[in-house]
Write a protein that holds these residues in place. Sequence first.
Motif, PDB file in Angstrom:
ATOM      1  N   HIS A 119      -0.542   7.357  14.914  1.00 24.35           N
ATOM      2  CA  HIS A 119      -1.715   8.074  15.411  1.00 24.35           C
ATOM      3  C   HIS A 119      -1.991   9.310  14.557  1.00 24.35           C
ATOM      4  CE1 HIS A 119      -4.282  10.302  18.193  1.00 24.35           C
ATOM      5  NE2 HIS A 119      -4.529   9.119  18.754  1.00 24.35           N
ATOM      6  N   GLY A 120      -3.227   9.426  14.096  1.00 30.08           N
ATOM      7  CA  GLY A 120      -3.625  10.575  13.294  1.00 30.08           C
ATOM      8  C   GLY A 120      -3.225  10.481  11.836  1.00 30.08           C
ATOM      9  N   GLY A 121      -2.556   9.412  11.458  1.00 32.79           N
ATOM     10  CA  GLY A 121      -2.153   9.206  10.073  1.00 32.79           C
ATOM     11  C   GLY A 121      -2.821   7.959   9.532  1.00 32.79           C
ATOM     12  N   GLU A 122      -2.017   7.085   8.996  1.00 29.17           N
ATOM     13  CA  GLU A 122      -2.547   5.849   8.436  1.00 29.17           C
ATOM     14  C   GLU A 122      -2.591   4.766   9.509  1.00 29.17           C
ATOM     15  OE1 GLU A 122      -3.548   5.029   4.926  1.00 29.17           O
ATOM     16  OE2 GLU A 122      -4.036   7.012   5.652  1.00 29.17           O
ATOM     17  N   PRO A 123      -3.498   3.843   9.404  1.00 32.32           N
ATOM     18  CA  PRO A 123      -4.485   3.605   8.362  1.00 32.32           C
ATOM     19  C   PRO A 123      -5.799   4.362   8.553  1.00 32.32           C
ATOM     20  CG  PRO A 123      -4.499   1.762   9.875  1.00 32.32           C
ATOM     21  CD  PRO A 123      -3.431   2.713  10.361  1.00 32.32           C
ATOM     22  N   VAL A 124      -5.924   5.124   9.651  1.00 29.07           N
ATOM     23  CA  VAL A 124      -7.192   5.800   9.964  1.00 29.07           C
ATOM     24  C   VAL A 124      -7.612   6.754   8.846  1.00 29.07           C
ATOM     25  CG1 VAL A 124      -8.376   7.282  11.625  1.00 29.07           C
ATOM     26  CG2 VAL A 124      -6.718   5.605  12.440  1.00 29.07           C
ATOM     27  N   THR A 125      -6.667   7.538   8.339  1.00 31.03           N
ATOM     28  CA  THR A 125      -7.010   8.528   7.323  1.00 31.03           C
ATOM     29  C   THR A 125      -7.617   7.860   6.094  1.00 31.03           C
ATOM     30  OG1 THR A 125      -5.202   9.927   8.105  1.00 31.03           O
ATOM     31  CG2 THR A 125      -6.131  10.457   5.976  1.00 31.03           C
ATOM     32  N   SER A 126      -6.999   6.806   5.600  1.00 30.84           N
ATOM     33  CA  SER A 126      -7.523   6.130   4.414  1.00 30.84           C
ATOM     34  C   SER A 126      -8.894   5.522   4.669  1.00 30.84           C
ATOM     35  CB  SER A 126      -6.550   5.042   3.941  1.00 30.84           C
ATOM     36  OG  SER A 126      -5.432   5.619   3.318  1.00 30.84           O
ATOM     37  N   VAL A 127      -9.074   4.876   5.802  1.00 31.79           N
ATOM     38  CA  VAL A 127     -10.370   4.259   6.102  1.00 31.79           C
ATOM     39  C   VAL A 127     -11.458   5.331   6.180  1.00 31.79           C
ATOM     40  CG1 VAL A 127     -11.689   2.956   7.829  1.00 31.79           C
ATOM     41  CG2 VAL A 127      -9.389   2.204   7.181  1.00 31.79           C
ATOM     42  N   MET A 128     -11.150   6.458   6.772  1.00 30.41           N
ATOM     43  CA  MET A 128     -12.146   7.534   6.841  1.00 30.41           C
ATOM     44  C   MET A 128     -12.409   8.138   5.460  1.00 30.41           C
ATOM     45  SD  MET A 128     -13.106   7.024   9.783  1.00 30.41           S
ATOM     46  CE  MET A 128     -14.445   8.161   9.640  1.00 30.41           C
ATOM     47  N   HIS A 129     -11.389   8.231   4.596  1.00 31.25           N
ATOM     48  CA  HIS A 129     -11.612   8.664   3.210  1.00 31.25           C
ATOM     49  C   HIS A 129     -12.584   7.708   2.508  1.00 31.25           C
ATOM     50  CE1 HIS A 129      -9.072  12.109   2.496  1.00 31.25           C
ATOM     51  NE2 HIS A 129      -7.996  11.500   2.968  1.00 31.25           N
ATOM     52  N   TYR A 130     -12.494   6.432   2.833  1.00 29.23           N
ATOM     53  CA  TYR A 130     -13.361   5.418   2.216  1.00 29.23           C
ATOM     54  C   TYR A 130     -14.772   5.451   2.809  1.00 29.23           C
ATOM     55  CZ  TYR A 130     -15.232   0.783   1.117  1.00 29.23           C
ATOM     56  OH  TYR A 130     -16.039  -0.255   0.707  1.00 29.23           O
ATOM     57  N   LEU A 131     -14.876   5.483   4.145  1.00 35.50           N
ATOM     58  CA  LEU A 131     -16.178   5.378   4.807  1.00 35.50           C
ATOM     59  C   LEU A 131     -16.944   6.693   4.887  1.00 35.50           C
ATOM     60  CD1 LEU A 131     -15.310   3.018   7.800  1.00 35.50           C
ATOM     61  CD2 LEU A 131     -16.473   2.418   5.660  1.00 35.50           C
ATOM     62  N   ASN A 132     -16.235   7.791   5.036  1.00 34.61           N
ATOM     63  CA  ASN A 132     -16.896   9.062   5.340  1.00 34.61           C
ATOM     64  C   ASN A 132     -16.193  10.228   4.652  1.00 34.61           C
ATOM     65  OD1 ASN A 132     -18.749  10.677   6.602  1.00 34.61           O
ATOM     66  ND2 ASN A 132     -18.007  10.307   8.677  1.00 34.61           N
ATOM     67  N   PRO A 133     -16.025  10.183   3.334  1.00 30.08           N
ATOM     68  CA  PRO A 133     -15.214  11.187   2.642  1.00 30.08           C
ATOM     69  C   PRO A 133     -15.727  12.621   2.795  1.00 30.08           C
ATOM     70  CG  PRO A 133     -16.458   9.882   1.063  1.00 30.08           C
ATOM     71  CD  PRO A 133     -16.636   9.236   2.417  1.00 30.08           C
ATOM     72  N   GLU A 134     -17.025  12.789   2.907  1.00 35.91           N
ATOM     73  CA  GLU A 134     -17.575  14.148   2.999  1.00 35.91           C
ATOM     74  C   GLU A 134     -17.188  14.874   4.280  1.00 35.91           C
ATOM     75  OE1 GLU A 134     -20.503  11.218   4.610  1.00 35.91           O
ATOM     76  OE2 GLU A 134     -19.420  11.329   2.712  1.00 35.91           O
ATOM     77  N   ALA A 155       1.986  10.720  12.381  1.00 34.22           N
ATOM     78  CA  ALA A 155       2.343  10.205  11.062  1.00 34.22           C
ATOM     79  C   ALA A 155       1.821  11.176  10.015  1.00 34.22           C
ATOM     80  CB  ALA A 155       1.744   8.824  10.862  1.00 34.22           C
ATOM     81  N   ASP A 156       2.150  10.920   8.777  1.00 35.82           N
ATOM     82  CA  ASP A 156       1.741  11.789   7.679  1.00 35.82           C
ATOM     83  C   ASP A 156       0.304  11.476   7.269  1.00 35.82           C
ATOM     84  OD1 ASP A 156       1.360  13.207   5.351  1.00 35.82           O
ATOM     85  OD2 ASP A 156       3.272  12.630   4.454  1.00 35.82           O
ATOM     86  N   PRO A 157      -0.647  12.369   7.550  1.00 36.27           N
ATOM     87  CA  PRO A 157      -2.043  12.090   7.205  1.00 36.27           C
ATOM     88  C   PRO A 157      -2.346  12.256   5.722  1.00 36.27           C
ATOM     89  CG  PRO A 157      -1.877  14.261   8.170  1.00 36.27           C
ATOM     90  CD  PRO A 157      -0.500  13.643   8.243  1.00 36.27           C
ATOM     91  N   TYR A 158      -1.412  12.809   4.966  1.00 33.88           N
ATOM     92  CA  TYR A 158      -1.663  13.093   3.559  1.00 33.88           C
ATOM     93  C   TYR A 158      -1.374  11.907   2.639  1.00 33.88           C
ATOM     94  CZ  TYR A 158      -1.951  17.804   5.353  1.00 33.88           C
ATOM     95  OH  TYR A 158      -2.305  18.908   6.075  1.00 33.88           O
ATOM     96  N   ILE A 159      -0.840  10.827   3.163  1.00 34.81           N
ATOM     97  CA  ILE A 159      -0.502   9.655   2.361  1.00 34.81           C
ATOM     98  C   ILE A 159      -1.744   8.814   2.063  1.00 34.81           C
ATOM     99  CG2 ILE A 159       0.833   7.495   2.369  1.00 34.81           C
ATOM    100  CD1 ILE A 159       3.010   9.008   3.875  1.00 34.81           C
ATOM    101  N   LEU A 167       0.808  -1.222   0.000  1.00 38.37           N
ATOM    102  CA  LEU A 167       0.000   0.000   0.000  1.00 38.37           C
ATOM    103  C   LEU A 167       0.841   1.273   0.000  1.00 38.37           C
ATOM    104  CD1 LEU A 167      -2.839  -0.931   2.510  1.00 38.37           C
ATOM    105  CD2 LEU A 167      -3.102  -0.516   0.064  1.00 38.37           C
ATOM    106  N   TYR A 168       1.948   1.268   0.738  1.00 41.91           N
ATOM    107  CA  TYR A 168       2.690   2.506   0.973  1.00 41.91           C
ATOM    108  C   TYR A 168       4.101   2.524   0.408  1.00 41.91           C
ATOM    109  CZ  TYR A 168      -1.170   3.002   4.186  1.00 41.91           C
ATOM    110  OH  TYR A 168      -2.436   3.066   4.718  1.00 41.91           O
ATOM    111  N   GLY A 169       4.587   1.375  -0.020  1.00 43.27           N
ATOM    112  CA  GLY A 169       5.941   1.312  -0.557  1.00 43.27           C
ATOM    113  C   GLY A 169       6.955   1.830   0.441  1.00 43.27           C
ATOM    114  N   LYS A 217       6.694   6.077   7.452  1.00 41.02           N
ATOM    115  CA  LYS A 217       6.251   7.464   7.588  1.00 41.02           C
ATOM    116  C   LYS A 217       4.725   7.566   7.721  1.00 41.02           C
ATOM    117  CE  LYS A 217       6.542  11.576   4.764  1.00 41.02           C
ATOM    118  NZ  LYS A 217       7.081  12.136   3.549  1.00 41.02           N
ATOM    119  N   ALA A 218       4.027   6.606   7.129  1.00 43.94           N
ATOM    120  CA  ALA A 218       2.568   6.662   7.064  1.00 43.94           C
ATOM    121  C   ALA A 218       1.891   6.214   8.350  1.00 43.94           C
ATOM    122  CB  ALA A 218       2.071   5.798   5.904  1.00 43.94           C
ATOM    123  N   MET A 219       2.438   5.206   9.002  1.00 41.89           N
ATOM    124  CA  MET A 219       1.733   4.541  10.089  1.00 41.89           C
ATOM    125  C   MET A 219       1.907   5.271  11.409  1.00 41.89           C
ATOM    126  SD  MET A 219       0.609   2.268   8.127  1.00 41.89           S
ATOM    127  CE  MET A 219      -0.297   1.261   9.246  1.00 41.89           C
TER     128      MET A 219
END
Length: 188
Positions: free
Chosen positions: A85-100, A150-154, A74-76, A81-83
């Motif tokens: 608190h406040g970064g991954e995987p939470v950010t991606s899951v929230m982009h998927y479940l609740n993008p708005e 972690a980096d939330p933008y990944i 997923l992150y190469g 850098k991605a994993m």
Amino acid sequence: GTISFRPETFFMVIQDMCQSLIEHGITKILFVNGHGGNSALIEMLGRKLRREKQVMVGKYDIWQTMTLEMKKNLYGENADKAMGHGGEPVTSVMHYLNPENMRMDLAGTEDRKKTWQEFDMYSVGKTKILGTEAMIYFDMSDMTSRGCLADPYIGDKEKGQVIYERMVEVGIEFVHRMERSDMTKLPG
């Protein structure tokens, strides 16, 4: 802002919930945990309930369901850098479940403290002494003003779908294994 329980309150609430379930004949309980800070309390309660009530208690942490291979896929090179608190995987899951409701414009820039005096800090309090993981107990606010280690933008929606499906897969398998288990036949 987050509404939080004190650890003692959280322990008493989940203990009372379990006690109520046990009184209604439940003999197997599975905690699906999404907050690392709750793990030790759930473990304490699980052992207490097993010892005192002879019930089966399990727990899995939804944010720990990815294998090392999955993280690399997923992150190469950004996996470390991605994993966090406040970064991954939470950010991606929230982009998927609740993008708005994702407000990445409020995430800001990284302000995580990576060292404290002679210690390299890997997470809230995690460090290494001669290659061995150790802990120094800090609050999140000691490490970052944003709550982000972690980096939330990944993250993105596509990664979120893969991660979410893995969390569900692990949960379903855990439930099936618990269903088939007989706590009267213990190891040894």
